[in-house]
Write a protein that holds these residues in place. Sequence first.
Motif, PDB file in Angstrom:
ATOM      1  N   PRO A 116       0.812  -1.222   0.000  1.00 38.81           N
ATOM      2  CA  PRO A 116       0.000   0.000   0.000  1.00 38.81           C
ATOM      3  C   PRO A 116       0.846   1.273   0.000  1.00 38.81           C
ATOM      4  CG  PRO A 116      -0.941  -1.604   1.497  1.00 38.81           C
ATOM      5  CD  PRO A 116       0.380  -2.164   1.050  1.00 38.81           C
ATOM      6  N   SER A 117       2.007   1.251   0.666  1.00 36.76           N
ATOM      7  CA  SER A 117       2.866   2.438   0.690  1.00 36.76           C
ATOM      8  C   SER A 117       3.409   2.753  -0.700  1.00 36.76           C
ATOM      9  CB  SER A 117       4.022   2.248   1.669  1.00 36.76           C
ATOM     10  OG  SER A 117       4.844   1.153   1.291  1.00 36.76           O
ATOM     11  N   THR A 118       3.687   1.716  -1.502  1.00 37.34           N
ATOM     12  CA  THR A 118       4.130   1.922  -2.873  1.00 37.34           C
ATOM     13  C   THR A 118       3.026   2.577  -3.691  1.00 37.34           C
ATOM     14  OG1 THR A 118       5.613   0.010  -2.778  1.00 37.34           O
ATOM     15  CG2 THR A 118       4.957   0.763  -4.970  1.00 37.34           C
ATOM     16  N   VAL A 119       1.790   2.131  -3.475  1.00 37.97           N
ATOM     17  CA  VAL A 119       0.650   2.733  -4.177  1.00 37.97           C
ATOM     18  C   VAL A 119       0.503   4.199  -3.780  1.00 37.97           C
ATOM     19  CG1 VAL A 119      -1.839   2.651  -4.534  1.00 37.97           C
ATOM     20  CG2 VAL A 119      -0.536   0.523  -4.370  1.00 37.97           C
ATOM     21  N   THR A 120       0.642   4.490  -2.488  1.00 40.89           N
ATOM     22  CA  THR A 120       0.524   5.873  -2.011  1.00 40.89           C
ATOM     23  C   THR A 120       1.532   6.777  -2.717  1.00 40.89           C
ATOM     24  OG1 THR A 120      -0.259   5.138   0.158  1.00 40.89           O
ATOM     25  CG2 THR A 120       0.649   7.365   0.017  1.00 40.89           C
ATOM     26  N   GLU A 121       2.768   6.317  -2.804  1.00 38.73           N
ATOM     27  CA  GLU A 121       3.807   7.106  -3.474  1.00 38.73           C
ATOM     28  C   GLU A 121       3.460   7.358  -4.933  1.00 38.73           C
ATOM     29  OE1 GLU A 121       7.541   5.190  -2.976  1.00 38.73           O
ATOM     30  OE2 GLU A 121       7.487   5.298  -0.783  1.00 38.73           O
ATOM     31  N   MET A 122       2.966   6.325  -5.609  1.00 37.32           N
ATOM     32  CA  MET A 122       2.635   6.472  -7.024  1.00 37.32           C
ATOM     33  C   MET A 122       1.451   7.413  -7.211  1.00 37.32           C
ATOM     34  SD  MET A 122       3.193   5.932 -10.177  1.00 37.32           S
ATOM     35  CE  MET A 122       4.311   4.536 -10.363  1.00 37.32           C
ATOM     36  N   MET A 123       0.458   7.347  -6.332  1.00 32.65           N
ATOM     37  CA  MET A 123      -0.698   8.220  -6.468  1.00 32.65           C
ATOM     38  C   MET A 123      -0.313   9.687  -6.286  1.00 32.65           C
ATOM     39  SD  MET A 123      -3.070   6.371  -7.463  1.00 32.65           S
ATOM     40  CE  MET A 123      -3.336   4.603  -7.599  1.00 32.65           C
ATOM     41  N   VAL A 124       0.621   9.958  -5.391  1.00 33.66           N
ATOM     42  CA  VAL A 124       1.125  11.322  -5.227  1.00 33.66           C
ATOM     43  C   VAL A 124       1.779  11.789  -6.523  1.00 33.66           C
ATOM     44  CG1 VAL A 124       2.846  12.733  -4.034  1.00 33.66           C
ATOM     45  CG2 VAL A 124       1.415  11.147  -2.726  1.00 33.66           C
ATOM     46  N   SER A 125       2.564  10.901  -7.133  1.00 36.85           N
ATOM     47  CA  SER A 125       3.230  11.234  -8.393  1.00 36.85           C
ATOM     48  C   SER A 125       2.223  11.479  -9.507  1.00 36.85           C
ATOM     49  CB  SER A 125       4.182  10.095  -8.782  1.00 36.85           C
ATOM     50  OG  SER A 125       4.774  10.324 -10.034  1.00 36.85           O
ATOM     51  N   LEU A 126       1.200  10.648  -9.586  1.00 39.02           N
ATOM     52  CA  LEU A 126       0.188  10.789 -10.637  1.00 39.02           C
ATOM     53  C   LEU A 126      -0.686  12.026 -10.416  1.00 39.02           C
ATOM     54  CD1 LEU A 126      -0.915   7.059 -11.029  1.00 39.02           C
ATOM     55  CD2 LEU A 126       0.559   8.370 -12.555  1.00 39.02           C
ATOM     56  N   GLU A 127      -0.891  12.387  -9.158  1.00 36.79           N
ATOM     57  CA  GLU A 127      -1.677  13.585  -8.876  1.00 36.79           C
ATOM     58  C   GLU A 127      -0.918  14.838  -9.311  1.00 36.79           C
ATOM     59  OE1 GLU A 127      -4.735  14.974  -5.490  1.00 36.79           O
ATOM     60  OE2 GLU A 127      -2.770  14.384  -4.737  1.00 36.79           O
ATOM     61  N   LYS A 128       0.399  14.833  -9.175  1.00 35.40           N
ATOM     62  CA  LYS A 128       1.205  15.991  -9.567  1.00 35.40           C
ATOM     63  C   LYS A 128       1.100  16.280 -11.065  1.00 35.40           C
ATOM     64  CE  LYS A 128       4.657  15.715  -5.871  1.00 35.40           C
ATOM     65  NZ  LYS A 128       6.066  15.382  -5.527  1.00 35.40           N
TER      66      LYS A 128
END
Length: 218
Positions: free
Chosen positions: A35-47
Amino acid sequence: MNEKKEDYIKVLFDLGGSRNRISNKLVAERLKVSPSTVTEMMVSLEKINWVNTLPYKGSILTEEGKALAKQLIYKHRLWEVFLVNHLGYDINEVHDEAELLEHSTSLLLAKRLEAYLKFPEYCPHGGAIPLNLIEAQEDEIIPLTECQVGDIVEVQRMTNEEYVADYFSNKDVKINDILEYLDENKMVDTITIRNVKSDNTIELNSTTASYLFVKSKR
């Protein structure tokens, strides 16, 4: 955009993220990452404005992210049709091959492949192929796990990983089957359905059942 980001966008759409927020937990289970990997990716995709994320509520695709996801899915599903109908692949074998091909397929090649295949409307997993039908299908289907006791539904599509196709094949659940939603047991994370055609009562793991998408018959 690299292939990993493309996979996240596509999985979000495939899980219903064009209209509902999808939890990081569900994305993590689907992609087999933490889940932490997903969180990091979602932050990147939101940017880059492809998703909108809210803590503890999940992520939903933006219009830009939705358009990109539909193109990826369109290419993927075309390759699945080609592999099954012209190269003799089984439905349970095509996902990984189509996953490789979609990333290297231009829109021009996809259009020519679609014409060669005589404009198929659905892939072997029940997913719509034409771009206009992809979103129309998503607007009328929900995950099986969102049903209520007593609902009668028709199976429209399932996510296209091999283990998902294998799981539902072993449970004798297929595209276009009519199901009655009988019960949910949150203690053991299962739901119970009845296949109306075969009159079989079937117990499904709730997580995997969320990868089966259905339309109301009432």
